[in-house]
Design a protein around this motif. Structure first.
Motif, PDB file in Angstrom:
ATOM      1  N   TYR A   4     -54.412  27.083  -9.519  1.00 33.14           N
ATOM      2  CA  TYR A   4     -53.874  27.283 -10.867  1.00 33.14           C
ATOM      3  C   TYR A   4     -52.692  28.245 -10.832  1.00 33.14           C
ATOM      4  O   TYR A   4     -51.656  27.993 -11.449  1.00 33.14           O
ATOM      5  CB  TYR A   4     -54.961  27.818 -11.805  1.00 33.14           C
ATOM      6  CG  TYR A   4     -54.440  28.227 -13.158  1.00 33.14           C
ATOM      7  CD1 TYR A   4     -54.124  27.267 -14.122  1.00 33.14           C
ATOM      8  CD2 TYR A   4     -54.227  29.563 -13.468  1.00 33.14           C
ATOM      9  CE1 TYR A   4     -53.631  27.631 -15.348  1.00 33.14           C
ATOM     10  CE2 TYR A   4     -53.733  29.943 -14.693  1.00 33.14           C
ATOM     11  CZ  TYR A   4     -53.438  28.973 -15.633  1.00 33.14           C
ATOM     12  OH  TYR A   4     -52.937  29.346 -16.850  1.00 33.14           O
ATOM     13  N   PHE A   5     -52.833  29.363 -10.122  1.00 34.94           N
ATOM     14  CA  PHE A   5     -51.759  30.346 -10.051  1.00 34.94           C
ATOM     15  C   PHE A   5     -50.550  29.819  -9.302  1.00 34.94           C
ATOM     16  O   PHE A   5     -49.410  30.116  -9.662  1.00 34.94           O
ATOM     17  CB  PHE A   5     -52.270  31.649  -9.422  1.00 34.94           C
ATOM     18  CG  PHE A   5     -53.198  32.406 -10.327  1.00 34.94           C
ATOM     19  CD1 PHE A   5     -52.749  32.897 -11.537  1.00 34.94           C
ATOM     20  CD2 PHE A   5     -54.513  32.596  -9.975  1.00 34.94           C
ATOM     21  CE1 PHE A   5     -53.599  33.597 -12.387  1.00 34.94           C
ATOM     22  CE2 PHE A   5     -55.374  33.284 -10.812  1.00 34.94           C
ATOM     23  CZ  PHE A   5     -54.927  33.791 -12.027  1.00 34.94           C
ATOM     24  N   VAL A   6     -50.779  29.019  -8.273  1.00 35.97           N
ATOM     25  CA  VAL A   6     -49.666  28.403  -7.544  1.00 35.97           C
ATOM     26  C   VAL A   6     -48.919  27.444  -8.460  1.00 35.97           C
ATOM     27  O   VAL A   6     -47.681  27.454  -8.522  1.00 35.97           O
ATOM     28  CB  VAL A   6     -50.171  27.695  -6.269  1.00 35.97           C
ATOM     29  CG1 VAL A   6     -49.055  26.870  -5.642  1.00 35.97           C
ATOM     30  CG2 VAL A   6     -50.718  28.702  -5.282  1.00 35.97           C
ATOM     31  N   ASP A   7     -49.677  26.606  -9.184  1.00 37.49           N
ATOM     32  CA  ASP A   7     -49.043  25.678 -10.125  1.00 37.49           C
ATOM     33  C   ASP A   7     -48.284  26.423 -11.217  1.00 37.49           C
ATOM     34  O   ASP A   7     -47.186  26.034 -11.616  1.00 37.49           O
ATOM     35  CB  ASP A   7     -50.087  24.769 -10.765  1.00 37.49           C
ATOM     36  CG  ASP A   7     -50.635  23.734  -9.798  1.00 37.49           C
ATOM     37  OD1 ASP A   7     -50.007  23.519  -8.743  1.00 37.49           O
ATOM     38  OD2 ASP A   7     -51.688  23.144 -10.109  1.00 37.49           O
ATOM     39  N   PHE A   8     -48.883  27.502 -11.713  1.00 34.85           N
ATOM     40  CA  PHE A   8     -48.235  28.309 -12.749  1.00 34.85           C
ATOM     41  C   PHE A   8     -46.938  28.918 -12.230  1.00 34.85           C
ATOM     42  O   PHE A   8     -45.918  28.912 -12.931  1.00 34.85           O
ATOM     43  CB  PHE A   8     -49.192  29.411 -13.222  1.00 34.85           C
ATOM     44  CG  PHE A   8     -48.636  30.258 -14.320  1.00 34.85           C
ATOM     45  CD1 PHE A   8     -48.549  29.771 -15.615  1.00 34.85           C
ATOM     46  CD2 PHE A   8     -48.185  31.544 -14.060  1.00 34.85           C
ATOM     47  CE1 PHE A   8     -48.032  30.554 -16.636  1.00 34.85           C
ATOM     48  CE2 PHE A   8     -47.658  32.330 -15.066  1.00 34.85           C
ATOM     49  CZ  PHE A   8     -47.587  31.834 -16.360  1.00 34.85           C
ATOM     50  N   ALA A   9     -46.953  29.433 -11.024  1.00 28.46           N
ATOM     51  CA  ALA A   9     -45.762  30.044 -10.433  1.00 28.46           C
ATOM     52  C   ALA A   9     -44.666  29.004 -10.224  1.00 28.46           C
ATOM     53  O   ALA A   9     -43.485  29.266 -10.509  1.00 28.46           O
ATOM     54  CB  ALA A   9     -46.104  30.724  -9.119  1.00 28.46           C
ATOM     55  N   ILE A  10     -45.033  27.832  -9.732  1.00 24.79           N
ATOM     56  CA  ILE A  10     -44.047  26.768  -9.514  1.00 24.79           C
ATOM     57  C   ILE A  10     -43.448  26.314 -10.845  1.00 24.79           C
ATOM     58  O   ILE A  10     -42.225  26.171 -10.974  1.00 24.79           O
ATOM     59  CB  ILE A  10     -44.672  25.588  -8.750  1.00 24.79           C
ATOM     60  CG1 ILE A  10     -45.001  26.005  -7.321  1.00 24.79           C
ATOM     61  CG2 ILE A  10     -43.750  24.380  -8.763  1.00 24.79           C
ATOM     62  CD1 ILE A  10     -45.803  24.986  -6.546  1.00 24.79           C
ATOM     63  N   ALA A  11     -44.302  26.096 -11.838  1.00 22.01           N
ATOM     64  CA  ALA A  11     -43.821  25.655 -13.151  1.00 22.01           C
ATOM     65  C   ALA A  11     -42.920  26.720 -13.775  1.00 22.01           C
ATOM     66  O   ALA A  11     -41.868  26.409 -14.349  1.00 22.01           O
ATOM     67  CB  ALA A  11     -44.988  25.341 -14.070  1.00 22.01           C
ATOM     68  N   SER A  12     -43.305  27.979 -13.657  1.00 23.47           N
ATOM     69  CA  SER A  12     -42.492  29.068 -14.213  1.00 23.47           C
ATOM     70  C   SER A  12     -41.129  29.126 -13.538  1.00 23.47           C
ATOM     71  O   SER A  12     -40.097  29.279 -14.210  1.00 23.47           O
ATOM     72  CB  SER A  12     -43.194  30.406 -14.037  1.00 23.47           C
ATOM     73  OG  SER A  12     -44.422  30.405 -14.715  1.00 23.47           O
ATOM     74  N   ALA A  13     -41.109  29.009 -12.221  1.00 23.63           N
ATOM     75  CA  ALA A  13     -39.842  29.048 -11.483  1.00 23.63           C
ATOM     76  C   ALA A  13     -38.948  27.873 -11.878  1.00 23.63           C
ATOM     77  O   ALA A  13     -37.729  28.040 -12.049  1.00 23.63           O
ATOM     78  CB  ALA A  13     -40.106  29.043  -9.983  1.00 23.63           C
TER      79      ALA A  13
END
Length: 60
Positions: A4-13
């Protein structure tokens, strides 16, 4: 949970990156379409203001 955090970081970037890219692209398009003969307006104003100034520093 880590996924979830990896997906969140990628989406945010991606969101931040695409937003920044769109801003610079739309600014360039706006300057080209609507700027026309005003492109050098500020440069020419600076040159007029600085006309006759003495150079500071260095040997010239």
């Amino acid at each position: 949970m880590a996924g979830y955090f990896v997906d969140f970081a990628i989406a945010s970037a991606l969101i931040v990156g695409i937003t920044a890219l769109m801003g610079s692209v739309s600014n360039t398009i706006g300057e080209r379409l609507f700027g026309r003969n005003k492109r050098e307006k500020h440069v020419e104003a600076s040159r007029r203001i600085q006309q006759g100034w003495n150079f500071v520093g260095g040997k010239k």
